[in-house]
Design a protein around this motif. Structure first.
Motif, mmCIF file in Angstrom:
data_model
loop_
_atom_site.group_PDB
_atom_site.id
_atom_site.type_symbol
_atom_site.label_atom_id
_atom_site.label_comp_id
_atom_site.label_asym_id
_atom_site.label_seq_id
_atom_site.Cartn_x
_atom_site.Cartn_y
_atom_site.Cartn_z
ATOM 1 N N ALA A 17 0.847 -1.232 0.052
ATOM 2 C CA ALA A 17 0.002 -0.071 -0.145
ATOM 3 C C ALA A 17 0.857 1.147 0.004
ATOM 4 O O ALA A 17 0.435 2.368 -0.563
ATOM 5 N N LYS A 18 1.957 1.219 0.494
ATOM 6 C CA LYS A 18 2.893 2.321 0.706
ATOM 7 C C LYS A 18 3.470 2.984 -0.555
ATOM 8 O O LYS A 18 3.339 3.976 -0.944
ATOM 9 N N GLU A 19 3.667 1.892 -1.672
ATOM 10 C CA GLU A 19 4.034 2.163 -2.976
ATOM 11 C C GLU A 19 3.017 2.765 -3.475
ATOM 12 O O GLU A 19 3.095 3.828 -4.547
ATOM 13 N N VAL A 20 1.530 2.289 -3.267
ATOM 14 C CA VAL A 20 0.391 2.893 -4.096
ATOM 15 C C VAL A 20 0.237 4.268 -3.606
ATOM 16 O O VAL A 20 0.145 5.343 -4.395
ATOM 17 N N ALA A 21 0.406 4.555 -2.070
ATOM 18 C CA ALA A 21 0.224 6.110 -1.848
ATOM 19 C C ALA A 21 1.260 6.877 -2.326
ATOM 20 O O ALA A 21 0.929 8.133 -2.422
ATOM 21 N N ALA A 22 2.213 6.429 -2.515
ATOM 22 C CA ALA A 22 3.344 7.386 -2.938
ATOM 23 C C ALA A 22 3.020 7.807 -4.361
ATOM 24 O O ALA A 22 3.190 8.877 -4.806
ATOM 25 N N LEU A 23 2.567 6.804 -5.173
ATOM 26 C CA LEU A 23 2.179 7.042 -6.559
ATOM 27 C C LEU A 23 1.060 8.105 -6.835
ATOM 28 O O LEU A 23 0.990 9.175 -7.372
ATOM 29 N N ALA A 24 0.073 7.788 -5.527
ATOM 30 C CA ALA A 24 -0.881 8.681 -5.613
ATOM 31 C C ALA A 24 -0.572 10.169 -5.339
ATOM 32 O O ALA A 24 -0.974 11.014 -5.822
#
Ligand code: C2E
Ligand code: CA
Ligand code: CA
Length: 385
Positions: A17-24
């Motif tokens: 999820a961290k990677e997703v949050a970073a992209l968002a």
């Protein structure tokens, strides 16, 4: 991929999820950066909803629905941010995105219907035509109001298809009516953005066999506000076909007099808000009178919208409106009720008109015009019950 006018989806193959949050966060930061357009600074914002497989769901459509719900939450929380889907959100208010999908399938499944509301000439008391108004009855949610779903259709890019359907449907219906009746159709300003509005109107007229002069298109001020040169050219082309153009909701927006000069409208419809208060508010009465006088000088019909009571009808007539529409005559009705309405309306108004008209002529010949008007009024009131 692009889903709708301003809706995009990203499928991401990430570790956590961290990677997703970073992209968002990176997307929001980039989108939010101001840029120059015609020398002006412009800022665009975005909101993001995230759903993760297989934790939230593993089927594509469920995943998308959850992302949509999370997006709705992001918007509700102030926009320009991102939210992860949580199971508790599913019980909250449904996102418009869902309603948009529902609307799309409603159009495909013929769940939309047009109802028709009569417009009545205040000199002859006869119906001159009907305004087509969209109705959507959802199998589970029940009736959904146009004020709710038209903006949705505009947001989602569906308004073009919806508007085209309305044009075809209403023209085909009107072609079955007595030939002196017109049909009025509401156009969204966004329908002017497409380059083929004129072609769509020509097609609807040709397919139904309806004479162009029996079609009235109702537009609102935003049509004259944005891209007005282009839109005015479109209006002129439509007018040249013989189609009538009405300015709807007059008084509700800027009501600039420039609009009245910019195009030879056939009709001005005075916004319901003025009619609503016409009995209790002298200012409203004066404004209605002024609009009616202005319109009459410009040889335009003035329609009072939203007339609910006989008293209001009296007042709008006295102030010079030439046409009225509202619950006092009828609610918008299904097309199957139109024939009965016309017969009954003719019985109430037509018969009584004939009866007193010869008597009125006698009074006028005797120089008693005021009395003649009084009789006409009394008779009309009695006929209207
Ligand atoms: P509008 O064009 O101003 O339509 C008149 C609205 O006033 C209609 O609401 C009608 O039902 C309501 N109305 C009529 N008489 C009375 C009255 O005596 N009292 C009161 N309180 N209301 C009255 P409706 O059907 O809910 O439509 C709302 C708006 O949605 C319309 O306002 C129009 O702007 C839009 N709309 C409806 N159908 C279409 C359509 O096919 N295309 C587009 N683009 N817009 C549409
Ligand atoms: Ca209208
Ligand atoms: Ca209106």
């Amino acid at each position: 991929s692009r889903f709708g006018g301003d809706e995009f989806a990203i499928v991401m193959d990430g570790k956590d999820a961290k990677e997703v949050a970073a992209l968002a966060a990176r997307l929001l930061e980039q989108i939010n950066r101001p840029y120059k357009l015609d020398g002006r600074d412009v800022v665009v914002s975005a909101s993001i909803g995230v759903a993760i497989a297989p934790n939230d769901a593993s089927e594509g459509d469920v995943l998308l629905k959850y992302a949509d719900i999370a997006l709705y939450r992001a918007k509700a929380d102030g926009r320009s941010n991102y939210r992860f889907f949580e199971a508790a959100m599913d019980a909250g208010p449904q996102p418009r995105g869902n309603l948009g999908t529902m609307l799309r399938s409603a159009l495909a499944a013929n769940q939309l219907e047009l109802h028709y509301q009569p417009l009545v000439d205040l000199q002859t008391n006869e119906a001159t035509g009907f305004e087509a108004l969209l109705r959507w009855t959802h199998p589970e949610r029940g009736a959904i109001l146009p004020s709710e779903f038209i903006p949705l259709a505009e947001d989602s890019g569906l308004i073009g298809a919806l508007g085209e359907w309305v044009l075809h449907e209403a023209c085909a219906e009107a072609a079955t009516w007595p030939t002196d009746l017109t049909v009025a159709i509401n156009l969204s300003p966004l329908q002017f953005a497409s380059s083929n509005l004129v072609a769509i109107v020509i097609h609807a007229l040709a397919a139904s066999g309806l004479a162009a002069k029996r079609l009235e298109l109702e537009i609102t001020e935003p049509v004259l506000l944005h891209d007005s040169e282009r839109n005015l050219a479109t209006l002129r082309q439509l007018h040249d076909l013989g189609v009538r153009i009405s300015l709807d909701d007059f008084g509700a927006g800027y009501s600039s007099l420039r609009y009245l000069r910019s195009f030879p409208f056939d009709k001005i419809k005075i916004d319901r808000a003025f009619v609503n208060e016409i009995c209790d508010n002298a200012d409203c009465r004066i404004i209605v009178r002024a609009i009616a006088e202005l319109a009459s000088g410009l040889r335009m019909v003035t329609t009072a919208e939203g007339v609910e009571s006989a008293d209001q009808l009296e007042k709008v007539r006295a102030e010079g409106c030439t046409e009225a529409q509202g619950f006092v005559f009828s609610q918008p009705m299904q097309s199957s009720k139109i024939r009965d309405f016309l017969a009954q309306h003719q019985r109430l108004y037509g018969a009584s008109l004939e009866r007193w008209s010869s008597f009125r002529n006698l009074l006028i010949e005797a120089g008693l015009e005021k009395a003649a008007r009084g009789f006409a009024e009394a008779d009309r009131r009695r006929a209207a019950g």
